[in-house]
Scaffold this motif. Sequence first.
Motif, PDB file in Angstrom:
ATOM      1  N   ASN A   1       7.793  -7.920   1.178  1.00 55.41           N
ATOM      2  CA  ASN A   1       8.376  -6.599   1.391  1.00 55.41           C
ATOM      3  C   ASN A   1       7.996  -5.977   3.178  1.00 55.41           C
ATOM      4  O   ASN A   1       8.808  -5.194   3.350  1.00 55.41           O
ATOM      5  CB  ASN A   1       7.669  -5.888   0.357  1.00 55.41           C
TER       6      ASN A   1
ATOM      7  N   ARG B   1       8.178  -9.897  12.547  1.00 57.24           N
ATOM      8  CA  ARG B   1       7.852  -9.351  11.363  1.00 57.24           C
ATOM      9  C   ARG B   1       8.647  -9.821  10.139  1.00 57.24           C
ATOM     10  O   ARG B   1       8.286  -9.887   9.170  1.00 57.24           O
ATOM     11  CB  ARG B   1       7.498  -8.045  11.230  1.00 57.24           C
TER      12      ARG B   1
ATOM     13  N   ASN C   1       0.672  -1.188  -0.057  1.00 59.17           N
ATOM     14  CA  ASN C   1      -0.091  -0.019   0.163  1.00 59.17           C
ATOM     15  C   ASN C   1       0.838   1.203   0.012  1.00 59.17           C
ATOM     16  O   ASN C   1       0.442   2.263  -0.552  1.00 59.17           O
ATOM     17  CB  ASN C   1      -0.942   0.011   1.336  1.00 59.17           C
ATOM     18  N   ARG C   2       2.181   1.177   0.384  1.00 51.93           N
ATOM     19  CA  ARG C   2       2.895   2.446   0.203  1.00 51.93           C
ATOM     20  C   ARG C   2       4.555   2.091   0.297  1.00 51.93           C
ATOM     21  O   ARG C   2       4.780   0.824   0.461  1.00 51.93           O
ATOM     22  CB  ARG C   2       2.706   3.221   1.800  1.00 51.93           C
TER      23      ARG C   2
ATOM     24  N   THR D   1      16.353   4.431   1.910  1.00 56.37           N
ATOM     25  CA  THR D   1      15.564   4.797   0.489  1.00 56.37           C
ATOM     26  C   THR D   1      14.447   5.755   1.043  1.00 56.37           C
ATOM     27  O   THR D   1      14.018   5.476   2.223  1.00 56.37           O
ATOM     28  CB  THR D   1      14.833   3.681   0.011  1.00 56.37           C
TER      29      THR D   1
ATOM     30  N   LEU E   1       8.232   1.304  -0.578  1.00 56.01           N
ATOM     31  CA  LEU E   1       8.791   0.477  -1.463  1.00 56.01           C
ATOM     32  C   LEU E   1       8.062  -0.558  -1.978  1.00 56.01           C
ATOM     33  O   LEU E   1       7.944  -1.071  -3.182  1.00 56.01           O
ATOM     34  CB  LEU E   1      10.142  -0.561  -0.984  1.00 56.01           C
TER      35      LEU E   1
ATOM     36  N   TYR F   1      17.112  -3.943  14.503  1.00 59.53           N
ATOM     37  CA  TYR F   1      16.414  -4.099  13.182  1.00 59.53           C
ATOM     38  C   TYR F   1      17.374  -4.958  12.262  1.00 59.53           C
ATOM     39  O   TYR F   1      16.965  -5.563  11.674  1.00 59.53           O
ATOM     40  CB  TYR F   1      16.309  -2.635  12.514  1.00 59.53           C
TER      41      TYR F   1
ATOM     42  N   ARG G   1      -2.418  -4.106   5.275  1.00 57.54           N
ATOM     43  CA  ARG G   1      -2.566  -4.483   6.553  1.00 57.54           C
ATOM     44  C   ARG G   1      -4.057  -3.903   7.040  1.00 57.54           C
ATOM     45  O   ARG G   1      -4.959  -4.629   7.424  1.00 57.54           O
ATOM     46  CB  ARG G   1      -1.517  -4.134   7.635  1.00 57.54           C
TER      47      ARG G   1
ATOM     48  N   ASP H   1      -2.328  -9.247   6.820  1.00 54.17           N
ATOM     49  CA  ASP H   1      -1.357  -8.790   8.051  1.00 54.17           C
ATOM     50  C   ASP H   1      -0.599 -10.035   8.060  1.00 54.17           C
ATOM     51  O   ASP H   1      -1.005 -10.919   8.600  1.00 54.17           O
ATOM     52  CB  ASP H   1      -2.272  -8.689   9.139  1.00 54.17           C
ATOM     53  N   ILE H   2       0.762  -9.847   7.790  1.00 57.87           N
ATOM     54  CA  ILE H   2       1.601 -11.236   7.758  1.00 57.87           C
ATOM     55  C   ILE H   2       1.693 -11.699   9.213  1.00 57.87           C
ATOM     56  O   ILE H   2       2.196 -12.824   9.370  1.00 57.87           O
ATOM     57  CB  ILE H   2       2.921 -10.963   7.201  1.00 57.87           C
ATOM     58  N   GLN H   3       1.496 -11.033  10.261  1.00 60.92           N
ATOM     59  CA  GLN H   3       1.570 -11.554  11.436  1.00 60.92           C
ATOM     60  C   GLN H   3       0.524 -12.203  12.164  1.00 60.92           C
ATOM     61  O   GLN H   3       0.271 -12.334  13.371  1.00 60.92           O
ATOM     62  CB  GLN H   3       2.215 -10.518  12.570  1.00 60.92           C
TER      63      GLN H   3
ATOM     64  N   THR I   1      11.040   6.687   1.916  1.00 65.14           N
ATOM     65  CA  THR I   1       9.826   6.160   2.169  1.00 65.14           C
ATOM     66  C   THR I   1       9.543   6.617   3.650  1.00 65.14           C
ATOM     67  O   THR I   1      10.405   7.190   4.108  1.00 65.14           O
ATOM     68  CB  THR I   1       9.808   4.469   2.320  1.00 65.14           C
TER      69      THR I   1
ATOM     70  N   ILE J   1      15.359  -7.413   2.139  1.00 65.27           N
ATOM     71  CA  ILE J   1      16.114  -7.500   3.465  1.00 65.27           C
ATOM     72  C   ILE J   1      16.685  -6.251   3.595  1.00 65.27           C
ATOM     73  O   ILE J   1      15.783  -5.170   3.798  1.00 65.27           O
ATOM     74  CB  ILE J   1      17.223  -8.546   3.014  1.00 65.27           C
TER      75      ILE J   1
ATOM     76  N   LYS K   1      17.234  -8.457   9.884  1.00 67.80           N
ATOM     77  CA  LYS K   1      17.278  -8.510   8.580  1.00 67.80           C
ATOM     78  C   LYS K   1      18.634  -9.442   8.389  1.00 67.80           C
ATOM     79  O   LYS K   1      18.556 -10.256   7.576  1.00 67.80           O
ATOM     80  CB  LYS K   1      17.706  -6.921   8.085  1.00 67.80           C
TER      81      LYS K   1
HETATM   82  N1  LIG Z   1      13.280   2.535   3.286  1.00 71.23           N
HETATM   83  C1  LIG Z   1      14.490   2.155   3.693  1.00 71.23           C
HETATM   84  O1  LIG Z   1      15.463   2.849   3.719  1.00 71.23           O
HETATM   85  C2  LIG Z   1      14.657   0.724   3.543  1.00 71.23           C
HETATM   86  C3  LIG Z   1      16.122   0.264   3.407  1.00 71.23           C
HETATM   87  C4  LIG Z   1      16.416  -0.983   3.447  1.00 71.23           C
HETATM   88  C5  LIG Z   1      15.290  -2.119   3.470  1.00 71.23           C
HETATM   89  N2  LIG Z   1      13.957  -1.574   3.721  1.00 71.23           N
HETATM   90  C6  LIG Z   1      13.124  -2.728   3.893  1.00 71.23           C
HETATM   91  O2  LIG Z   1      11.986  -2.578   2.654  1.00 71.23           O
HETATM   92  C7  LIG Z   1      10.671  -2.708   3.110  1.00 71.23           C
HETATM   93  C8  LIG Z   1       9.514  -1.760   2.909  1.00 71.23           C
HETATM   94  O3  LIG Z   1      10.153  -0.736   3.562  1.00 71.23           O
HETATM   95  P1  LIG Z   1       9.593   0.845   3.284  1.00 71.23           P
HETATM   96  O4  LIG Z   1      10.644   1.675   3.431  1.00 71.23           O
HETATM   97  O5  LIG Z   1       8.904   0.783   2.129  1.00 71.23           O
HETATM   98  O6  LIG Z   1       8.620   1.107   4.719  1.00 71.23           O
HETATM   99  P2  LIG Z   1       7.427   1.655   4.965  1.00 71.23           P
HETATM  100  O7  LIG Z   1       7.088   2.846   3.963  1.00 71.23           O
HETATM  101  O8  LIG Z   1       7.296   2.068   6.361  1.00 71.23           O
HETATM  102  O9  LIG Z   1       6.281   0.816   4.693  1.00 71.23           O
HETATM  103  C9  LIG Z   1       6.180  -0.391   5.277  1.00 71.23           C
HETATM  104  C10 LIG Z   1       4.983  -1.435   4.841  1.00 71.23           C
HETATM  105  O10 LIG Z   1       5.264  -2.734   5.389  1.00 71.23           O
HETATM  106  C11 LIG Z   1       3.719  -2.935   5.753  1.00 71.23           C
HETATM  107  N3  LIG Z   1       3.717  -3.603   7.106  1.00 71.23           N
HETATM  108  C12 LIG Z   1       4.192  -3.662   8.107  1.00 71.23           C
HETATM  109  N4  LIG Z   1       3.853  -4.638   9.249  1.00 71.23           N
HETATM  110  C13 LIG Z   1       2.916  -5.208   8.380  1.00 71.23           C
HETATM  111  C14 LIG Z   1       2.267  -6.511   8.918  1.00 71.23           C
HETATM  112  N5  LIG Z   1       2.354  -7.073  10.021  1.00 71.23           N
HETATM  113  N6  LIG Z   1       1.574  -7.084   7.691  1.00 71.23           N
HETATM  114  C15 LIG Z   1       1.489  -6.564   6.643  1.00 71.23           C
HETATM  115  N7  LIG Z   1       1.955  -5.253   6.154  1.00 71.23           N
HETATM  116  C16 LIG Z   1       3.038  -4.618   6.960  1.00 71.23           C
HETATM  117  C17 LIG Z   1       3.261  -1.296   6.267  1.00 71.23           C
HETATM  118  O11 LIG Z   1       1.715  -1.621   6.240  1.00 71.23           O
HETATM  119  P3  LIG Z   1       1.022  -0.304   6.977  1.00 71.23           P
HETATM  120  O12 LIG Z   1       0.680   0.674   5.859  1.00 71.23           O
HETATM  121  O13 LIG Z   1      -0.469  -1.070   7.232  1.00 71.23           O
HETATM  122  O14 LIG Z   1       1.549  -0.110   7.988  1.00 71.23           O
HETATM  123  C18 LIG Z   1       3.705  -0.762   4.925  1.00 71.23           C
HETATM  124  O15 LIG Z   1       2.911  -1.178   3.779  1.00 71.23           O
HETATM  125  C19 LIG Z   1      10.947  -3.234   4.574  1.00 71.23           C
HETATM  126  O16 LIG Z   1      11.020  -4.601   4.618  1.00 71.23           O
HETATM  127  C20 LIG Z   1      12.168  -2.455   4.898  1.00 71.23           C
HETATM  128  O17 LIG Z   1      12.720  -3.156   6.141  1.00 71.23           O
HETATM  129  C21 LIG Z   1      13.738  -0.423   3.724  1.00 71.23           C
END
Ligand SMILES: NC(=O)c1ccc[n+]([C@@H]2O[C@H](COP(=O)([O-])OP(=O)(O)OC[C@H]3O[C@@H](n4cnc5c(N)ncnc54)[C@H](OP(=O)(O)O)[C@@H]3O)[C@@H](O)[C@H]2O)c1
Length: 245
Positions: free
Chosen positions: A85, A109, A21-22, A182, A24, A151, A45, A62-64, A184, A137, A155
């Motif tokens: 993701n 998670r 939904n938002r 990244t 990456l 965290y 979720r 909700d993956i959990q 986000t 990851i 990972k």
């Molecule tokens: N951004 C970075 O710098 C970065 C760097 C390396 C890796 N990553 C990884 O990239 C992935 C995406 O991160 P992002 O940056 O896009 O973060 P984000 O914008 O905070 O988005 C997180 C996403 O995960 C969902 N989520 C969290 N818990 C969940 C659950 N129990 N069940 C289903 N969905 C759940 C959230 O849903 P809700 O909207 O419902 O909360 C949201 O859609 C993550 O695994 C993160 O660790 C990110």
Amino acid sequence: MPRSPHQFDLEDRSILITGANRGLGAALCKTILQYSPKIIHAGYRSTPGNFEDPRIRWCQLDIQDAASVANAAASVDELDVLINNAGILIPTAADPVQEMANLDAMMDRHLHSPLKLFDALLPTLQASSQAMVVNIISMAAFASVPGCEGYCTSKAALHAATQGLRLKHPGIQCVGVYPGPTATDMTAGSTAPLADAMESAANIVSGMRQGKTSIFPDEAALAVESVVGDGVATLEQQFATLLSD
Ligand SMILES: NC(=O)c1ccc[n+]([C@@H]2O[C@H](COP(=O)([O-])OP(=O)(O)OC[C@H]3O[C@@H](n4cnc5c(N)ncnc54)[C@H](OP(=O)(O)O)[C@@H]3O)[C@@H](O)[C@H]2O)c1
């Protein structure tokens, strides 16, 4: 031109993305749409994303939550690609009790829930002629970053689990993705240089299509790959032959 046996095609494929939904996840969803998929099961979720396409089916996941996982798995009758993701970054807490609770939440998670979802979808994935699981990851799986040690631990566990999936399921393409910081919601307020989520998604999808098993999708991640990439790949190959007789 004949298709390389190591090249993965997204055309007419069925894909499931968690946390689509938002961030990456949404960027991956929008990027994959450019490659003519049959359907994208876009996991959310609580609130679906604010974009639509006839090939996107929003899917409460909700993956959990075991019931949510079972419902989602039952609603997917064909699957070629699972993208794990969904994630969260909880900064390190000063209080050790709180820090342990945060670590539990992130291990659940980032490690247990993606593996449980994989298991729930395994029979459907095994029916695909081109099955793939992609675990998002982080480059922080390779060394701990101050202020987010829990965290990084979670990972690193997902990185090891991705290697384990590769050993256990040779018929499934198991891909680890190691993004750097990244832009986000996860990095809101960060002063570090941030990669653009759509550019990273384009690099991730390109790596998936090329048949890469490790993808470093941005500049910071590529710098990490130059330090660890060959070493990790070599060790993984060496360990894969241990105790194989
Ligand atoms: N951004 C970075 O710098 C970065 C760097 C390396 C890796 N990553 C990884 O990239 C992935 C995406 O991160 P992002 O940056 O896009 O973060 P984000 O914008 O905070 O988005 C997180 C996403 O995960 C969902 N989520 C969290 N818990 C969940 C659950 N129990 N069940 C289903 N969905 C759940 C959230 O849903 P809700 O909207 O419902 O909360 C949201 O859609 C993550 O695994 C993160 O660790 C990110």
